[in-house]
Design an enzyme around this catalytic site. Sequence first.
Site, short mmCIF file in Angstrom:
data_model
loop_
_atom_site.label_atom_id
_atom_site.label_comp_id
_atom_site.label_asym_id
_atom_site.label_seq_id
_atom_site.Cartn_x
_atom_site.Cartn_y
_atom_site.Cartn_z
CD GLU A 150 -12.67 -56.75 23.75
OE1 GLU A 150 -13.21 -57.45 22.90
OE2 GLU A 150 -11.56 -56.24 23.60
CG HIS A 198 -5.68 -63.23 12.11
ND1 HIS A 198 -5.20 -62.14 12.82
CD2 HIS A 198 -6.65 -63.77 12.89
CE1 HIS A 198 -5.86 -62.04 13.95
NE2 HIS A 198 -6.75 -63.01 14.02
CG ASN A 242 -8.16 -59.29 22.60
OD1 ASN A 242 -8.52 -59.37 21.44
ND2 ASN A 242 -8.66 -58.40 23.44
CG HIS A 283 -2.97 -58.53 15.98
ND1 HIS A 283 -3.89 -58.05 16.88
CD2 HIS A 283 -3.68 -59.17 15.02
CE1 HIS A 283 -5.11 -58.41 16.49
NE2 HIS A 283 -5.01 -59.08 15.37
CD GLU A 288 -9.12 -66.86 16.28
OE1 GLU A 288 -9.60 -66.81 17.42
OE2 GLU A 288 -8.32 -66.01 15.84
NE ARG A 326 -30.61 -42.07 14.37
CZ ARG A 326 -31.52 -41.35 13.72
NH1 ARG A 326 -32.68 -41.87 13.41
NH2 ARG A 326 -31.26 -40.11 13.39
NE ARG A 379 -16.63 -59.90 22.94
CZ ARG A 379 -17.54 -59.50 22.09
NH1 ARG A 379 -18.54 -58.74 22.50
NH2 ARG A 379 -17.50 -59.86 20.83
CE LYS A 409 -16.99 -63.93 19.89
NZ LYS A 409 -16.61 -63.58 18.51
CG HIS A 464 -5.62 -62.06 18.94
ND1 HIS A 464 -5.97 -63.30 19.43
CD2 HIS A 464 -6.29 -61.92 17.76
CE1 HIS A 464 -6.84 -63.86 18.60
NE2 HIS A 464 -7.05 -63.05 17.58
CE LYS A 514 -14.88 -57.28 20.12
NZ LYS A 514 -13.47 -57.58 20.37
N1 LIG Z 1 -16.30 -59.81 14.24
C1 LIG Z 1 -15.55 -60.68 14.87
O1 LIG Z 1 -15.82 -61.10 16.00
C2 LIG Z 1 -14.32 -61.21 14.17
C3 LIG Z 1 -13.57 -62.22 14.79
C4 LIG Z 1 -12.46 -62.70 14.13
C5 LIG Z 1 -12.11 -62.17 12.89
N2 LIG Z 1 -12.85 -61.18 12.32
C6 LIG Z 1 -12.53 -60.64 11.01
O2 LIG Z 1 -12.73 -61.68 10.08
C7 LIG Z 1 -11.86 -61.51 8.96
C8 LIG Z 1 -11.20 -62.84 8.66
O3 LIG Z 1 -12.22 -63.76 8.42
P1 LIG Z 1 -11.99 -65.18 7.72
O4 LIG Z 1 -10.79 -65.83 8.32
O5 LIG Z 1 -13.29 -65.86 7.75
O6 LIG Z 1 -11.50 -64.80 6.27
P2 LIG Z 1 -12.19 -64.10 5.01
O7 LIG Z 1 -13.56 -63.65 5.29
O8 LIG Z 1 -11.19 -63.09 4.54
O9 LIG Z 1 -12.26 -65.29 3.95
C9 LIG Z 1 -11.07 -66.00 3.61
C10 LIG Z 1 -11.15 -66.53 2.17
O10 LIG Z 1 -12.07 -67.60 2.11
C11 LIG Z 1 -12.95 -67.41 1.01
N3 LIG Z 1 -14.18 -68.13 1.33
C12 LIG Z 1 -15.15 -67.78 2.20
N4 LIG Z 1 -16.03 -68.78 2.32
C13 LIG Z 1 -15.63 -69.77 1.49
C14 LIG Z 1 -16.12 -71.07 1.19
N5 LIG Z 1 -17.19 -71.58 1.81
N6 LIG Z 1 -15.44 -71.81 0.29
C15 LIG Z 1 -14.31 -71.34 -0.31
N7 LIG Z 1 -13.79 -70.12 -0.05
C16 LIG Z 1 -14.44 -69.35 0.86
C17 LIG Z 1 -13.05 -65.93 0.86
O11 LIG Z 1 -13.45 -65.55 -0.44
C18 LIG Z 1 -11.61 -65.50 1.17
O12 LIG Z 1 -10.81 -65.63 0.02
C19 LIG Z 1 -10.90 -60.40 9.31
O13 LIG Z 1 -11.28 -59.23 8.62
C20 LIG Z 1 -11.09 -60.22 10.82
O14 LIG Z 1 -10.87 -58.88 11.22
C21 LIG Z 1 -13.97 -60.71 12.95
#
Ligand SMILES: NC(=O)c1ccc[n+]([C@@H]2O[C@H](COP(=O)([O-])OP(=O)(O)OC[C@H]3O[C@@H](n4cnc5c(N)ncnc54)[C@H](O)[C@@H]3O)[C@@H](O)[C@H]2O)c1
Length: 316
Positions: free
Chosen positions: A193, A220, A201, A208, A141, A77, A197, A183, A204, A99
């Site tokens: 949210e 993205h 978006n 999207h 972003e 939990r 908050r 943020k 987006h 999130k």
């Molecule tokens: N929780 C939240 O608030 C939130 C906000 C925005 C996005 N997201 C989520 O985040 C994800 C996208 O995240 P992202 O853009 O970080 O992409 P990702 O986590 O998919 O990573 C992108 C690529 O970078 C590589 N990588 C990671 N760190 C590296 C490093 N230091 N050196 C070289 N390669 C590296 C990974 O292996 C991958 O191939 C989506 O699933 C999205 O839904 C979450």
Amino acid sequence: MVADSPFLSQHPGFAEGVPQAGAFVMQADERLKTPRTAGLIWREMQRCRIERGGPVLAAGGGLVLDVAGFAAATWARGVRLVSVPTTLLAQVDACLGGKTGVNLGRAKNQVGAFHPAEEIVICPAFLDTLPEREVRCGAGEVLKTAILSGDPALRELTGAIPPPGPARRSWFRTASERCLAFKAAVVREDPFERGRRIIRNLGHTGGHALEGATGFALSHGEAVGLGLVAAAVVARRFGAPGTLAGEIRSALAGMGLPVTVPPGADPAPLLARDKKTRGGSRTWVLPLGWGRVTTAVIEPADEAVLLAGAMSELRG
Ligand SMILES: NC(=O)c1ccc[n+]([C@@H]2O[C@H](COP(=O)([O-])OP(=O)(O)OC[C@H]3O[C@@H](n4cnc5c(N)ncnc54)[C@H](O)[C@@H]3O)[C@@H](O)[C@H]2O)c1
């Protein structure tokens, strides 16, 4: 995190020197951001006898932080979570705000929980190895937060991303500090949210839909960048100055992000899948200037006209 095979549970040597720690290593692939992966992480937690105090340390991009965070939110939990973001997007956004979640089929982040990390460790040196496209993705972003916050230091960053070296590291550091500070203020006010908050978006709704319309040929971050322009065009109806869309486009171009949509991409049919659709209408987050934003529920017929106008600007 990068690995040769998708799941390297009990990866030999990974947790060497960390007493009683186990490790679960996964490939950052949206197709693996699933309940099944969360289940494999739970198994590893069970093997390591993780107790309520944890902690679980999640290291990776936003994808890994989301799925590891979800496993931490649900194990016993909820166990303590430490977040180590390794992409620009994760260092300016995903590591903070609580999130967590996994995809269900094609529905992104359908199952999840709010579970904030107790500690976030930001190390810009991780970004030295990040592919350029991932850097640009995170920069989209940064631009979003520059518009939302009106922070002059962030707006200055959106002029250009410096080439690899000390100037780029300093760009990363400022981007992370300023984006996370903004943020944090928004999340503090509305952690679940239910109100303000939603402004996060921005870009987006169109973004999207464009991402899907191009069969994910646009990343993205690239799609959200174009979504910011689309929102600024739509926002003219609500009082945004005519010059704002052009200013956003210049910033995108300066940071090496696309400023036109690929030929044939039509986001209109995909808008209905937007999570903010209620009774057929969507809530748009609309920029009225740098640091000024509003929201509006736009009826579908009106939205079709406004979106067509935005797309015609983004094609030419
Ligand atoms: N929780 C939240 O608030 C939130 C906000 C925005 C996005 N997201 C989520 O985040 C994800 C996208 O995240 P992202 O853009 O970080 O992409 P990702 O986590 O998919 O990573 C992108 C690529 O970078 C590589 N990588 C990671 N760190 C590296 C490093 N230091 N050196 C070289 N390669 C590296 C990974 O292996 C991958 O191939 C989506 O699933 C999205 O839904 C979450």
